[in-house]
Design a protein around this motif. Structure first.
Motif, PDB file in Angstrom:
ATOM      1  N   SER A  54     -44.317 -33.048  14.643  1.00 57.78           N
ATOM      2  CA  SER A  54     -42.936 -32.242  15.199  1.00 57.78           C
ATOM      3  C   SER A  54     -42.782 -31.096  13.777  1.00 57.78           C
ATOM      4  O   SER A  54     -42.835 -31.188  12.533  1.00 57.78           O
ATOM      5  CB  SER A  54     -42.378 -32.406  15.901  1.00 57.78           C
ATOM      6  N   ILE A  55     -42.213 -29.901  14.167  1.00 53.78           N
ATOM      7  CA  ILE A  55     -41.380 -29.029  13.530  1.00 53.78           C
ATOM      8  C   ILE A  55     -40.004 -29.094  13.616  1.00 53.78           C
ATOM      9  O   ILE A  55     -39.751 -29.236  14.708  1.00 53.78           O
ATOM     10  CB  ILE A  55     -41.264 -27.955  13.603  1.00 53.78           C
ATOM     11  N   ALA A  63     -40.409 -26.894  17.576  1.00 59.97           N
ATOM     12  CA  ALA A  63     -41.802 -27.364  17.694  1.00 59.97           C
ATOM     13  C   ALA A  63     -42.300 -29.596  18.293  1.00 59.97           C
ATOM     14  O   ALA A  63     -41.813 -29.735  17.230  1.00 59.97           O
ATOM     15  CB  ALA A  63     -43.270 -26.548  17.366  1.00 59.97           C
ATOM     16  N   LYS A  64     -42.686 -28.860  19.362  1.00 65.69           N
ATOM     17  CA  LYS A  64     -43.439 -30.520  19.494  1.00 65.69           C
ATOM     18  C   LYS A  64     -44.341 -30.574  20.726  1.00 65.69           C
ATOM     19  O   LYS A  64     -44.092 -29.532  21.199  1.00 65.69           O
ATOM     20  CB  LYS A  64     -42.198 -31.384  20.511  1.00 65.69           C
ATOM     21  N   ARG A  76     -48.358 -27.716  23.709  1.00 67.00           N
ATOM     22  CA  ARG A  76     -47.539 -27.588  22.689  1.00 67.00           C
ATOM     23  C   ARG A  76     -46.510 -26.768  22.931  1.00 67.00           C
ATOM     24  O   ARG A  76     -46.425 -25.785  23.678  1.00 67.00           O
ATOM     25  CB  ARG A  76     -47.852 -26.666  21.123  1.00 67.00           C
ATOM     26  N   TYR A  78     -41.858 -25.554  22.740  1.00 70.81           N
ATOM     27  CA  TYR A  78     -40.954 -24.751  21.674  1.00 70.81           C
ATOM     28  C   TYR A  78     -39.529 -24.714  22.437  1.00 70.81           C
ATOM     29  O   TYR A  78     -39.576 -23.807  22.752  1.00 70.81           O
ATOM     30  CB  TYR A  78     -41.691 -23.193  21.128  1.00 70.81           C
ATOM     31  N   TYR A  84     -36.612 -19.483  16.323  1.00 73.60           N
ATOM     32  CA  TYR A  84     -37.505 -19.856  16.047  1.00 73.60           C
ATOM     33  C   TYR A  84     -38.710 -19.406  15.294  1.00 73.60           C
ATOM     34  O   TYR A  84     -39.380 -20.418  14.618  1.00 73.60           O
ATOM     35  CB  TYR A  84     -37.507 -21.326  15.399  1.00 73.60           C
ATOM     36  N   THR A  88     -42.072 -20.245  13.038  1.00 74.54           N
ATOM     37  CA  THR A  88     -42.938 -21.787  13.794  1.00 74.54           C
ATOM     38  C   THR A  88     -44.491 -21.016  14.543  1.00 74.54           C
ATOM     39  O   THR A  88     -45.503 -21.662  13.741  1.00 74.54           O
ATOM     40  CB  THR A  88     -42.948 -21.837  14.773  1.00 74.54           C
ATOM     41  N   GLY A 100     -47.310 -18.214  11.057  1.00 75.48           N
ATOM     42  CA  GLY A 100     -45.897 -19.101  10.545  1.00 75.48           C
ATOM     43  C   GLY A 100     -46.334 -20.691  10.438  1.00 75.48           C
ATOM     44  O   GLY A 100     -47.554 -20.442   9.894  1.00 75.48           O
ATOM     45  N   LEU A 101     -45.566 -21.180  10.513  1.00 71.63           N
ATOM     46  CA  LEU A 101     -46.335 -22.868  10.156  1.00 71.63           C
ATOM     47  C   LEU A 101     -46.656 -23.689  10.574  1.00 71.63           C
ATOM     48  O   LEU A 101     -47.209 -24.794  10.491  1.00 71.63           O
ATOM     49  CB  LEU A 101     -44.799 -23.770  10.112  1.00 71.63           C
ATOM     50  N   GLU A 102     -47.230 -23.062  11.944  1.00 71.51           N
ATOM     51  CA  GLU A 102     -48.369 -23.744  12.904  1.00 71.51           C
ATOM     52  C   GLU A 102     -49.621 -23.511  12.654  1.00 71.51           C
ATOM     53  O   GLU A 102     -50.427 -24.217  12.089  1.00 71.51           O
ATOM     54  CB  GLU A 102     -48.363 -23.503  14.252  1.00 71.51           C
TER      55      GLU A 102
END
Length: 486
Positions: A54-55, A63-64, A76, A78, A84, A88, A100-102
């Motif tokens: 998760s974020i 995000a999970k 996935r 959001y 966000y 994310t 993004g972070l993904e």
């Protein structure tokens, strides 16, 4: 053995050798490349069968992965939709995770990072299914929500930093998008969502806070003032400086005018602090001529211009051109010509001034935890990027920026009971379009807890600082108030 049989034996031996070499190349030499191929569906299905980490922001997952009854096993999601999305990014079987972070933290989220090696070995021995790590962000949810609400329907970006550590407290970019349709296991739905997003002329997939590169306009005048103080061109905020209605530029018949067409003080002179209060073009253009392009560029570099940063997403490089001639240096000194900056970079400028001249390296990931919440990586120690200016110069610049809010163009950033330091900006960028509106700030002015940069695309008024003060300053104020109210 007769000749035909011998030849056949050699051929068979060569074929077996070729097969052995080929299989070795595929299994060892090319394995990593083949696994990383976006078209390798077996690898993608294997990745999807894991529970992705998760974020998390403020203890809540933004995000999970949730368990589903299909071939992918995990979907996935959001939960906060658009708020966000620029941070994310999205994780999609049919599209991939290009933003993004993904994408930037994929090795952690997927469980493939080197730091999770021991965990993977343990999982292999115990037969437990490998799962990804949870990453906790530095984002302050109140500041993020305040930035999102204040920016509203405007195009632009907001960045807030902790000046002492470099932690990113808010990062908002508008327009934004909902990543949930992109992660759908209905592949036609996901493809349609990506088609709509990728062809949108407003580029909602673009994180303008770190990938948008804009002329910084008059917010760059604090960098010019810093260079003038550091190089002894002026001694303090009360130094007398030129302020004519129009600055005669060498090597060209085009002169540099003030926005209102008037001199900035009697006898075409003013003080440095008053010049910043009213954002006097001719004063800072004159300082640019005195400094020259290289000194101006060197000062900007100390604030981070020219650096390649990752937070862990890659940040576009802010820049001041090399080999500036005299009129170009004058234009660059007021944040025009080919000077370009991300909102994150201008937040770093404000934060550096507020932090006694020390610019800290920005970061977004606060900690990393395993699936059972054991800490794998704790909050990183703050890393100083550079000592951009001396403490004395930082103190002088702070006084000047406080005066901009108290007595000048940044009045709409005032917060009751708090000294706010700021600078407005209006940046010309495209003939026929309104200029961008900027505001940079930090608060409290002494021992600040937050530094903010705001850019509103096409939000300014040509020939006036009104855009920065009227449009961008209230957005910065809302974010600062959210952080200070904690």
């Amino acid at each position: 053995m007769n000749t035909p049989i011998r030849r056949l034996s050699v051929l068979i031996a060569v074929l077996f050798t070729t097969l052995l070499v080929a299989s070795t190349i595929v299994q060892f030499t090319q394995a990593k490349t083949l696994n990383a191929m976006s078209t390798n569906k077996r690898t993608l299905l294997d990745t999807y069968s894991r529970e992705r980490g998760s974020i998390v922001v403020g203890g809540q997952a933004v995000a999970k992965s949730v368990s589903v009854e299909d071939q992918y096993r995990f979907l996935r999601t959001y939960p906060q939709d658009k708020l966000y999305a620029q941070l994310t990014g999205f994780y999609s079987y049919s599209v991939g995770a290009p933003y993004g972070l993904e994408h930037a933290a994929d090795d952690l989220l997927s469980g493939d990072a080197d730091t999770l090696f021991v965990r993977r070995v343990t999982d292999l021995i115990t037969g437990r299914k490998t799962s990804g790590a949870t990453i906790e962000l530095t984002i302050d949810p109140k500041a993020q929500a305040a930035a999102d609400k204040a920016l509203g329907e405007s195009k632009g970006a907001v960045v807030a930093l902790d000046p002492k550590t470099g932690a990113i407290l808010a990062m908002v970019s508008h327009p934004t998008y909902d990543p949930n349709p992109l992660s759908s296991h209905d592949l036609s739905k996901a493809a349609k969502a990506w088609q709509s997003l990728s062809t949108d002329q407003d580029k909602p997939y673009l994180n303008r806070a770190i990938s948008g590169v804009y002329p910084p306009g008059s917010t760059f005048k604090v960098v010019t003032a810093a260079a003038a103080l550091e190089n002894g061109v002026v001694s303090d905020e009360n130094s007398t400086v030129p302020g004519p209605a129009e600055l005669d530029l060498p090597l060209t018949s085009t002169n540099l005018p003030n926005e209102d067409g008037r001199a900035c003080g009697p006898n075409n002179e003013t003080t440095l602090i008053h010049a910043l209060e009213i954002s006097c073009n001719t004063t800072f253009g004159s300082l640019g001529l005195d400094l020259g392009g290289e000194k101006l560029r060197a000062q900007a570099a100390k604030f981070g211009f020219g650096d390649s940063l990752q937070i862990p997403m890659r940040v576009a490089t802010s820049s001041v051109p090399a080999d500036l001639n005299a009129p170009q240096a004058a234009q660059a000194a007021i944040g025009q010509y080919d000077v370009r900056s991300t909102p994150l970079q201008m937040a770093m400028v404000a934060a550096g001034i507020g932090n006694q001249g020390r610019v800290m390296t920005p970061y977004l990931i606060d900690s990393v935890r395993s699936a059972n919440l054991d800490i794998i990586e704790s909050t990183p120690d703050p890393v100083e990027l550079s000592q951009a200016v001396s403490e004395q110069t930082a103190s002088t610049l702070t006084k000047m920026m406080v005066s901009v809010v108290d007595n000048g163009s940044g009045a709409r950033a005032r917060i009751a009971g708090v000294d706010v330091a700021g600078k407005t900006g209006t940046a010309q960028h495209d003939p026929g379009k309104p200029p961008h509106a900027w505001f940079i700030s930090f608060a409290p002015a002494v021992n600040p807890k937050v530094a903010v940069a705001v850019v509103v695309e096409d939000g300014g008024v040509t020939g006036s600082e009104i855009g920065g003060g009227r449009v961008a300053a209230p957005i910065a104020r809302a974010v600062m108030e959210a952080v200070l109210s904690r």
